[in-house]
Structure formats: C-alpha cells, structure tokens
Design an enzyme around this catalytic site. Structure first.
Site, short mmCIF file in Angstrom:
data_model
loop_
_atom_site.label_atom_id
_atom_site.label_comp_id
_atom_site.label_asym_id
_atom_site.label_seq_id
_atom_site.Cartn_x
_atom_site.Cartn_y
_atom_site.Cartn_z
N LYS A 102 -10.70 26.20 47.14
CA LYS A 102 -10.20 25.85 45.69
C LYS A 102 -8.96 24.73 46.03
O LYS A 102 -8.35 24.87 47.10
CB LYS A 102 -9.69 26.95 44.80
CG LYS A 102 -10.88 27.70 44.27
CD LYS A 102 -10.00 28.65 43.17
CE LYS A 102 -11.20 29.49 42.72
NZ LYS A 102 -12.20 28.81 41.47
N ARG A 123 -20.32 36.25 40.51
CA ARG A 123 -21.72 36.70 40.17
C ARG A 123 -22.39 37.77 41.33
O ARG A 123 -23.16 38.25 41.09
CB ARG A 123 -22.58 35.49 39.78
CG ARG A 123 -22.62 34.55 40.92
CD ARG A 123 -23.34 33.35 40.56
NE ARG A 123 -22.07 32.45 40.10
CZ ARG A 123 -22.25 31.28 39.48
NH1 ARG A 123 -23.61 30.88 39.65
NH2 ARG A 123 -21.35 30.58 38.73
N1 BES Z 1 -12.92 32.73 39.04
C1 BES Z 1 -13.70 31.61 39.13
C2 BES Z 1 -13.99 31.08 37.64
C3 BES Z 1 -12.50 30.41 36.93
C4 BES Z 1 -12.00 29.37 37.54
C5 BES Z 1 -11.86 31.17 36.13
C6 BES Z 1 -11.04 28.77 36.83
C7 BES Z 1 -11.26 30.53 35.50
C8 BES Z 1 -10.39 29.32 35.79
C9 BES Z 1 -15.26 31.73 39.80
O1 BES Z 1 -15.13 32.63 40.90
C10 BES Z 1 -15.39 30.35 40.14
O2 BES Z 1 -14.68 30.00 41.11
N2 BES Z 1 -16.63 29.75 39.64
C11 BES Z 1 -16.75 28.34 40.09
C12 BES Z 1 -18.20 28.38 39.90
C13 BES Z 1 -19.20 27.10 40.80
C14 BES Z 1 -18.63 26.94 42.18
C15 BES Z 1 -20.50 27.18 40.08
C16 BES Z 1 -16.56 27.50 39.13
O3 BES Z 1 -16.26 27.70 37.75
O4 BES Z 1 -15.77 26.44 39.32
MN MN Z 2 -14.67 31.66 42.71
#
Ligand code: BES
Ligand code: MN
Ligand code: ZN
Length: 499
Positions: free
Chosen positions: A282, A356
């Site tokens: 990230k 997931r």
């Molecule tokens: N924990 C995150 C989702 C998230 C991001 C919650 C920002 C709250 C704020 C999750 O694990 C994630 O990173 N999801 C990705 C999925 C994508 C790679 C398909 C996302 O939402 O960017």
């Molecule tokens: Mn994630």
C-alpha cells in the site's frame, strides 16, 4: 457509568446537574417548563437574552437556578418541536455527554425521555441516551504520560421516566438501559482492541485478549496456530501470514445460552492486525490506519461478550482469523496459487486482497458448527468507502430473510447498513486462467466482487457479509475506532432472542 431509571421527580434530585431539553426558539415544554415555573422564570429569563437558540445539539450550563436542589442545569437544544427524529435525539445526547464530561460533572439527572420522537418509545430513547452518553466518555490515552490531575468522569446518570408512564413501561425502559450498558461495554472493548497499535495488537495478543474475556464470562475458547491450520489445509490463511514474523491465529469462542440442539449464530470477523498490502504494498499515506483492519474481528468478539453478559438464550460462536499482511521475503507473490481448506484453489493476483483469503478458510471452518446463520464482518474493501462513505455499512448475502433482519437491527440501533446486490453475473469477474478463482475482480463493483468471492465458500448455509471499511474507524480528529457494527450485531442477537 451507573444508570438509574426512575419516575420523574426533579425536586427530589440531589444530583449536581439537571439536564433539560429546550426546543428551537427557546420553547420549553413538560418538565423544563415546570422547573422554569418553580424557579420563578429563571430559565426563560436566561433564554430571553437570546444566547441560546435550541438548535439540535446546542448545550449551555446555567448556574444558580432558584427553587431546585440541583446545583446546575444543562440546557440541551432538541431542534424543532414536533420534528425530533431519532438521529436528532442521538445528536443531542452526544452533545450533552460531551458537555457533562467537559465540565467534569460526575452525576446528572436527565429529563429528556418525555420528548416525543417519531417511531420510538421510551425504551428506545433510554437506549439511545445511554449509548450516546457512554460513547462520549471514551478515552484511549494509556500510552500517554498520565495527566497530573486526573479528570473526574461521569459516574451516575438518572433517567427520569414521565410520571404518566405505566409500570410495565418503566420496567421495560430499565431493561433497555441495562442492554444499552452491555452494548456500551462491548463497543468500548472493540474500540480498545482496535486502537492498540500493530506492535501491541498482534494475532497472538488478540487471541490472549479473547481468551481472558472468555475465561471471565465462562465461554469456551479454542485457538488454532499454524500447525493445526496446516493439518486442516488452511493455506489461504497461512499464505497471507507467510510474509510476517508473527504467527497467525484462528480464534474460536463459543457461548452456549440456548438449548444444546439449537443451531448457533456464527459471527466471523476479519482480524488482520496490520495490513501493509503484502508484496502489493500500500502507499505510505494513512497506512497507519491499517491497524484497524481487525475491527471486524473485534466486533465479533465484542458481540459475543455482550450476548454472554446479557445471558441471551442463544448459542453464539465467534470465529476470528487473525494475521498480519506484510511484504517479507517469504511473502505470497502476485500470481501465486494457494488452495484453502475447502479445496478451492485461488490465484492471488493482488496480495492486498487478503481479507477474503483469511475469511475463506474461517468461513469453511464455520461449517463444523452446523450454523443456523453465519454473519461475517470485515473491513474488506476501499470500494465500500467510495460507495457508502463513512455513515453506512454494506450488507450482502445469500438469504433474503437474514439480510432483512440485519438491516432492521441496523435501523433500530442507529448503526445502519444498506444492501448491495450479489447478482450471479458479477461472479464472472473472478475467473482465473490458472486456478478455480482469482482473488480480485477488477475495479468495477469492488465491494460486490469481494462478497462474490466469499459467497463461494458459504454455499452450505445461510450467510450475510457486512463490509465495514467505511464505518469502523474515524480518520480526522478525533481519530479512532468507532466500535461499529457492535450495536447492530447485538441488536440482531437481542431480536433473535425475542428481546
Ligand atoms: N483492508 C483493506 C480494505 C480497506 C482499505 C479498508 C482502505 C478501509 C480502507 C483490504 O484488505 C484491501 O486492501 N482491499 C483492497 C482490495 C483490492 C486489492 C481488490 C482495496 O480495497 O483496495
Ligand atoms: Mn489489503
Ligand atoms: Zn485488509
């Protein structure tokens, strides 16, 4: 905080603060008007100065009101008379809670239950008041140097029930206040767990907290480590954890308040104690907030705590898969394929879609409890924040009745959710050329495709998924975990228990 629910007798109240409602344009009604009369019009005199408009949430402490034993009166604006809705009542309650704590008032008598609120009876209003005030008393400051002079906190509130209320209504209101206190403790615990930084709140620390709560309340607890996960073939969960030095845990708590043969409600909460994204790292901005990626897990633990404290006649299981998601040398790489406990193989195209994966193994594990329903709770997708913002959680599921019950519990507890579609067509987006499933479905409908992924592991039971990415914490000031959706979950359990 202690709560007493009693018939209205403001003149007998020795508390050091009397809380009165005032509508817009300085309109006093009911008890407020009575006390004004007793005091020889001292309150209306104050209002005539024009400093107080009665807008919803406006608060003003006034001193030296004659004719009453209370040392102070806190006037709370309720907005337009006859137009007060539950969310306004909640806003006023939060404001009064903040005023009381700012003024370091330790006891207060609150005369707001007489305010008519559309579709809400006394028990609901008591519950909204107790929870809203409780939440304003929250602090998370134990990592800071202690203040030299500790703050005095709100110890006791008395909720005055109108004299005209029947005794049954008085009792029901007192019970609602008790439930609200249990919900408040659960919310506080969920916030405490989530606000701990990632170097404290690791999977094994989270498991230890769960076990100590379970021991205190007599719940069964069982924690799986990597060896047991290996035996069960949980390679989706293990795959997420393999980039980190911290071992994963699968935390399982069982509360048996129902008949032995009663099928349980299983709550599965995402317990990612820090989500750096893995190799699909990230960006640095706000990455600290990914310590909150275990809020779903915290809410499952907190909800089962409330069920046990309230001794609900239900069987409830909480399952929390817990891991870190870090880009270590042995981390899962984009393109890697892992097969989970269900036997379904997954091509991991983006290691940041890890929630997931850990949920898939936990949802497969849930089958062994022969659940009546399974509800999973997860900070699953950034897309959910784009779709619904920070007010509303998303709910998706494979059973209409369950989804409807969750939506209803959300409305009742003011911890609201909204349904998104789980149409079969979206499953197309999860096709992989090399495995049974891909773990990402592209940018369109990110919250829905994440739920579609989960749905592949929940075909054997009634299931719903709550995406709480937008509601679980606040980023601005004050920053911190909200404890949502604990109120929704406990309200759902209360309704199932017929309470
Ligand atoms: N924990 C995150 C989702 C998230 C991001 C919650 C920002 C709250 C704020 C999750 O694990 C994630 O990173 N999801 C990705 C999925 C994508 C790679 C398909 C996302 O939402 O960017
Ligand atoms: Mn994630
Ligand atoms: Zn995550």
């Amino acid at each position: 905080m202690e709560v007493m629910v009693q018939k209205n007798d403001p003149l007998a109240s020795e508390e050091n603060c009397l809380v009165l409602g005032c509508y817009q344009e300085g309109q006093l009604d009911g008890s407020a008007a009575r006390i004004d009369a007793i005091s020889g019009g001292a309150i209306s005199h104050f209002l005539s100065l024009g400093d107080f408009s009665g807008d919803c949430g406006q608060c003003q402490l006034i001193y030296g009101i004659p004719g009453i034993p209370a040392k102070r009166v806190l006037l709370v604006g309720l907005g337009r008379k006859g137009k007060v809705r539950d969310i306004h009542f909640q806003k006023a309650a939060e404001a009064l809670g903040r005023s009381l704590s700012q003024a370091q008032i330790s006891e207060a008598s609150i005369l707001l239950l007489e305010c008519p609120v559309a579709h809400r009876l006394l028990p609901d209003l008591a519950s909204i008041l107790v929870r809203a005030i409780g939440e304003t008393q929250y602090h998370f400051d134990h990592h800071k140097r202690p203040a030299e002079k500790p703050l005095r906190s709100l110890e006791k509130i008395r909720l005055a029930v109108p004299e005209t209320a029947e005794i049954a209504m008085l009792e029901e209101t007192a019970r609602a206040a008790e439930s609200a206190l249990a919900i408040g403790r659960a919310v506080k615990w969920a916030r405490d767990l989530a606000n701990e930084p990632g170097n404290v709140c690791t999977p094994s620390w989270l498991a230890a907290q769960a076990i100590s709560m379970a021991n205190r309340l007599g719940l069964d607890s069982h924690v799986l480590g990597p060896a047991e996960m290996e035996e069960l073939g949980m390679h989706l969960l293990l795959g997420v954890a393999q980039g980190s030095l911290q071992e994963p845990r699968l935390i399982v708590l069982e509360y048996r308040g129902g008949k032995p043969d009663q099928a349980p409600v299983v709550l599965v909460g995402k317990g990612l104690t820090f989500d750096a994204g893995g190799i699909s790292l990230k960006p640095a901005d706000k990455m600290d907030e990914m310590k909150y990626d275990m809020c779903g897990g915290a809410s499952a633990l907190a909800a089962i705590q409330a069920a046990a404290e309230l001794q609900l006649p239900l069987n409830v299981v909480a399952i929390v898969p817990s891991s870190e998601n870090l880009p270590g040398g042995s981390a899962t790489k984009p393109g890697d394929i892992h097969k989970g406990m269900s036997g379904i193989s997954v091509e991991i195209l983006n290691t940041d879609a890890e929630g997931r994966l850990i949920l898939a193994d936990a949802l497969t594990y849930a089958k062994r409890f022969q659940p009546d329903v399974v509800v999973d709770i997860a900070t699953l997708t950034g897309a959910c924040v784009i779709a619904l913002g920070h007010e509303t959680a998303a709910v998706l599921g494979n059973h209409e009745g369950l989804v409807a019950d969750l939506l209803k519990a959300g409305r009742k507890s003011l911890d609201r959710a909204w349904e998104l579609p789980l149409f079969e067509e979206y499953q197309e987006q999860l096709k992989s050329p090399f495995a049974d499933l891909s773990n990402v479905g592209g940018r369109p409908a990110g919250t829905i495709t994440a739920a579609c992924f989960l749905s592949r592991f929940t075909e054997d039971y009634r299931w719903a998924h709550l995406d709480i990415a937008g509601v679980a914490w606040k980023s601005g000031t004050p920053k911190g975990a909200t404890g949502r959706p604990v109120p929704l979950l406990v309200e759902y359990l209360l309704q199932r228990a017929g309470q």
